[in-house]
Design a protein around this motif. Structure first.
Motif, PDB file in Angstrom:
ATOM      1  N   LEU A 134       6.350   3.097  -8.260  1.00 17.17           N
ATOM      2  CA  LEU A 134       5.446   3.095  -9.413  1.00 17.17           C
ATOM      3  C   LEU A 134       4.016   3.416  -8.997  1.00 17.17           C
ATOM      4  N   LYS A 135       3.677   3.136  -7.739  1.00 20.20           N
ATOM      5  CA  LYS A 135       2.353   3.483  -7.221  1.00 20.20           C
ATOM      6  C   LYS A 135       2.280   4.932  -6.739  1.00 20.20           C
ATOM      7  N   GLY A 136       3.418   5.642  -6.831  1.00 22.02           N
ATOM      8  CA  GLY A 136       3.402   7.062  -6.525  1.00 22.02           C
ATOM      9  C   GLY A 136       4.138   7.497  -5.284  1.00 22.02           C
ATOM     10  N   ALA A 137       4.808   6.587  -4.580  1.00 20.14           N
ATOM     11  CA  ALA A 137       5.478   6.964  -3.330  1.00 20.14           C
ATOM     12  C   ALA A 137       6.584   7.984  -3.580  1.00 20.14           C
ATOM     13  N   ASP A 138       6.587   9.039  -2.775  1.00 21.31           N
ATOM     14  CA  ASP A 138       7.651  10.050  -2.775  1.00 21.31           C
ATOM     15  C   ASP A 138       8.682   9.747  -1.696  1.00 21.31           C
ATOM     16  N   ILE A 139       8.227   9.096  -0.619  1.00 21.18           N
ATOM     17  CA  ILE A 139       9.069   8.781   0.532  1.00 21.18           C
ATOM     18  C   ILE A 139       8.942   7.293   0.829  1.00 21.18           C
TER      19      ILE A 139
ATOM     20  N   ILE B 160      13.464  18.134   3.994  1.00 22.48           N
ATOM     21  CA  ILE B 160      13.360  17.615   2.642  1.00 22.48           C
ATOM     22  C   ILE B 160      12.381  18.459   1.831  1.00 22.48           C
ATOM     23  N   ASP B 161      12.638  18.532   0.540  1.00 28.49           N
ATOM     24  CA  ASP B 161      11.779  19.253  -0.397  1.00 28.49           C
ATOM     25  C   ASP B 161      11.282  18.243  -1.412  1.00 28.49           C
ATOM     26  N   LEU B 162       9.999  17.925  -1.385  1.00 28.76           N
ATOM     27  CA  LEU B 162       9.459  16.894  -2.263  1.00 28.76           C
ATOM     28  C   LEU B 162       9.541  17.272  -3.736  1.00 28.76           C
ATOM     29  N   LYS B 163       9.807  18.541  -4.038  1.00 27.74           N
ATOM     30  CA  LYS B 163      10.009  18.921  -5.437  1.00 27.74           C
ATOM     31  C   LYS B 163      11.239  18.244  -6.026  1.00 27.74           C
ATOM     32  N   GLU B 164      12.159  17.842  -5.155  1.00 29.66           N
ATOM     33  CA  GLU B 164      13.371  17.158  -5.624  1.00 29.66           C
ATOM     34  C   GLU B 164      13.054  15.780  -6.204  1.00 29.66           C
ATOM     35  N   VAL B 165      11.924  15.204  -5.813  1.00 26.45           N
ATOM     36  CA  VAL B 165      11.547  13.892  -6.333  1.00 26.45           C
ATOM     37  C   VAL B 165      11.321  13.974  -7.839  1.00 26.45           C
ATOM     38  N   ALA B 166      10.455  14.885  -8.261  1.00 29.89           N
ATOM     39  CA  ALA B 166      10.179  15.041  -9.692  1.00 29.89           C
ATOM     40  C   ALA B 166      11.439  15.457 -10.450  1.00 29.89           C
TER      41      ALA B 166
ATOM     42  N   PRO C 227       0.812  -1.215   0.000  1.00 32.34           N
ATOM     43  CA  PRO C 227       0.000   0.000   0.000  1.00 32.34           C
ATOM     44  C   PRO C 227       0.848   1.269   0.000  1.00 32.34           C
ATOM     45  N   VAL C 228       0.318   2.308  -0.610  1.00 26.13           N
ATOM     46  CA  VAL C 228       0.911   3.645  -0.557  1.00 26.13           C
ATOM     47  C   VAL C 228      -0.077   4.552   0.163  1.00 26.13           C
ATOM     48  N   VAL C 229       0.421   5.310   1.129  1.00 27.23           N
ATOM     49  CA  VAL C 229      -0.427   6.193   1.939  1.00 27.23           C
ATOM     50  C   VAL C 229      -0.327   7.612   1.391  1.00 27.23           C
TER      51      VAL C 229
ATOM     52  N   GLY D  39      -1.794  13.778   1.265  1.00 29.26           N
ATOM     53  CA  GLY D  39      -2.162  15.060   0.690  1.00 29.26           C
ATOM     54  C   GLY D  39      -0.956  15.828   0.199  1.00 29.26           C
ATOM     55  N   TRP D  40       0.003  16.054   1.080  1.00 32.44           N
ATOM     56  CA  TRP D  40       1.228  16.769   0.712  1.00 32.44           C
ATOM     57  C   TRP D  40       2.286  15.836   0.125  1.00 32.44           C
ATOM     58  N   GLY D  41       2.103  14.529   0.288  1.00 30.92           N
ATOM     59  CA  GLY D  41       3.057  13.559  -0.236  1.00 30.92           C
ATOM     60  C   GLY D  41       2.555  12.151  -0.031  1.00 30.92           C
ATOM     61  N   LYS D  42       3.187  11.200  -0.728  1.00 26.67           N
ATOM     62  CA  LYS D  42       2.782   9.806  -0.653  1.00 26.67           C
ATOM     63  C   LYS D  42       3.918   8.970  -0.068  1.00 26.67           C
ATOM     64  N   VAL D  43       3.547   8.040   0.822  1.00 27.93           N
ATOM     65  CA  VAL D  43       4.530   7.266   1.584  1.00 27.93           C
ATOM     66  C   VAL D  43       4.347   5.781   1.339  1.00 27.93           C
ATOM     67  N   GLY D  44       5.452   5.100   1.080  1.00 24.91           N
ATOM     68  CA  GLY D  44       5.458   3.644   0.959  1.00 24.91           C
ATOM     69  C   GLY D  44       6.264   3.046   2.101  1.00 24.91           C
ATOM     70  N   MET D  45       5.743   1.959   2.685  1.00 26.77           N
ATOM     71  CA  MET D  45       6.400   1.326   3.832  1.00 26.77           C
ATOM     72  C   MET D  45       7.013  -0.018   3.449  1.00 26.77           C
ATOM     73  N   GLN D  46       8.245  -0.223   3.913  1.00 29.05           N
ATOM     74  CA  GLN D  46       8.920  -1.504   3.897  1.00 29.05           C
ATOM     75  C   GLN D  46       9.494  -1.710   5.299  1.00 29.05           C
ATOM     76  N   ILE D  47      10.105  -2.871   5.555  1.00 23.70           N
ATOM     77  CA  ILE D  47      10.613  -3.154   6.892  1.00 23.70           C
ATOM     78  C   ILE D  47      11.977  -3.841   6.801  1.00 23.70           C
ATOM     79  N   CYS D  48      12.990  -3.249   7.409  1.00 24.47           N
ATOM     80  CA  CYS D  48      14.290  -3.851   7.700  1.00 24.47           C
ATOM     81  C   CYS D  48      14.926  -4.599   6.518  1.00 24.47           C
ATOM     82  N   TYR D  49      14.951  -5.936   6.588  1.00 22.40           N
ATOM     83  CA  TYR D  49      15.576  -6.806   5.582  1.00 22.40           C
ATOM     84  C   TYR D  49      15.139  -6.447   4.173  1.00 22.40           C
ATOM     85  N   GLU D  50      13.947  -5.912   4.042  1.00 25.62           N
ATOM     86  CA  GLU D  50      13.403  -5.603   2.721  1.00 25.62           C
ATOM     87  C   GLU D  50      14.150  -4.468   2.033  1.00 25.62           C
ATOM     88  N   ILE D  51      15.028  -3.782   2.756  1.00 24.31           N
ATOM     89  CA  ILE D  51      15.813  -2.737   2.119  1.00 24.31           C
ATOM     90  C   ILE D  51      16.748  -3.325   1.062  1.00 24.31           C
TER      91      ILE D  51
END
Length: 268
Positions: free
Chosen positions: A162-167, A240-246, A134-136, A139-151
Motif C-alpha cells: 500500500l506504500k508503493g512497494a513493487d518488490i 523481472i519486468d516491473l510492468k507486470e506489477v501494474a 519503510p519503503v525504499v 527511482g526505477w522501483g520501490k522495495v519493501g523489506m521484511q525478514i524470515c518469519y514475517e513471510i
C-alpha cells in the motif's frame, strides 16, 4: 537502473557461527558469481555475517549502523554497481539492546533500514522490536523489506504494498521443519499484493539442532515461482519486468478493493 527490466538474485548460503570474516568471504564469492551472471539486485540471508544461532554473543556481535559490515556492503555494491540487501545484528541506541535489521545499500551508501517487527520464538528474548515499515524508492522501483518469519504475516507485506512497494525482499534463516509454511507464504505474499518477491534463505545446520530449509525463491506478482534453489550453497536469478506489477494489480485488484478503513480501523 531506470529500466523496468532488471535481473535479480538471491544468494543462499551456509554460515560459520560468529566468524564474520569467513562469512563475508563466502557471501562475496556468491555475490560475485551472481554479478558474473548479470545480477543487478542481490539479496543475501538473515544474519549472513554472523550465522543465526549466536544468541550467547548477540551483544558482542551486534554492530552500529553504519559499521564494519555495512561498510563492507556499500563497498561491495560500489565494486559491482549493484543494489545489495542483507540482514545483520544491529546495536540499539541503548547499551545491550539488539535488533535484527535488514539493510538496502547501493554505491551511494545505505538507502534503507528495517528492524524486524515480528519475532520468532526465542528472538523475543534476543531482540527488540522494530516499529516502522519503510519503503525504499530506487527511482526505477520501490522495495519493501521484511525478514524470515514475517513471510507468514500478511499485514507487513500489505502495508508495504500500500506504500508503493513493487518488490518485497525476505532475507531469511527459515527452518526446514516448517518448509510447508515457506512453500505457501512465498507465493501468497506475492500474489495477494501483486509484487515480485525475493526470499533468500540459509542452508546448513547450527548447534546440531537448527536445520535450515534452503529453497530460496524468486516469485512473480501472480505467485508463480520464477527461480528456486535446492538445499546447498547456491545463487538463483531471474529477469523481472516491473510492468507486470501494474498489470497483475489490474487483473486481480486486491489493493484497489481492500476496505482499508474497515480492516485497519480495527487496530487503531
Amino acid at each position: 537502473m531506470d529500466q523496468s527490466f532488471i535481473r535479480v538474485a538471491a544468494v543462499q548460503m551456509d554460515c560459520l557461527l560468529g566468524n564474520k570474516q569467513k562469512n563475508l568471504e563466502r557471501a562475496y564469492a556468491l555475490i560475485k558469481k551472481a554479478v558474473r551472471q548479470g545480477a543487478q539486485f542481490i539479496v543475501v540471508p538473515e544474519l549472513f555475517n554472523t550465522a543465526y544461532r549466536v544468541e550467547d554473543d548477540d551483544v558482542e556481535l551486534a554492530e552500529a549502523i553504519p559499521g564494519t559490515t555495512t561498510d563492507w556492503m556499500v563497498e561491495t555494491a560500489k565494486e559491482f554497481n549493484i543494489v545489495l540487501v542483507g540482514c545483520i545484528l544491529e546495536q540499539g541506541e541503548s547499551r545491550g539492546i539488539v535488533y535484527d535489521t535488514s539493510l538496502l545499500v547501493t554505491h551511494e551508501g545505505i538507502k534503507g533500514k528495517y528492524r524486524k517487527t515480528s519475532l520468532w520464538d526465542q528472538e523475543k528474548v534476543r531482540f527488540a522490536i522494530g516499529d516502522d515499515f519503510p519503503v525504499v524508492d530506487l527511482g526505477w522501483g520501490k522495495v519493501g523489506m521484511q525478514i524470515c518469519y514475517e513471510i507468514g504475516f500478511p499485514e507487513g507485506a500489505r502495508i508495504l504494498a500500500l506504500k508503493g512497494a513493487d518488490i518485497l525482499v525476505y532475507p531469511s534463516a527459515f527452518g526446514k521443519a516448517r518448509f510447508y509454511a515457506w512453500d505457501l507464504a512465498t507465493r501468497s505474499r506475492a500474489l495477494e499484493n501483486g509484487c515480485f518477491l525475493i526470499a533468500s534463505n540459509r542452508v546448513g545446520t547450527e548447534k546440531g539442532e537448527t536445520t535450515f530449509a534452503g529453497r530460496s525463491r524468486i516469485t512473480n506478482p501472480k505467485g508463480e515461482i520464477l527461480s528456486e534453489a535446492g538445499e546447498d550453497n547456491e545463487v538463483i536469478l531471474a529477469d523481472i519486468d516491473l510492468k507486470e506489477v501494474a498489470k497483475q494489480r489490474r487483473e486481480i485488484p486486491y489493493l484497489r478493493d481492500l476496505n482499508k478503513k474497515l480492516v485497519f480501523g480495527h487496530f487503531n
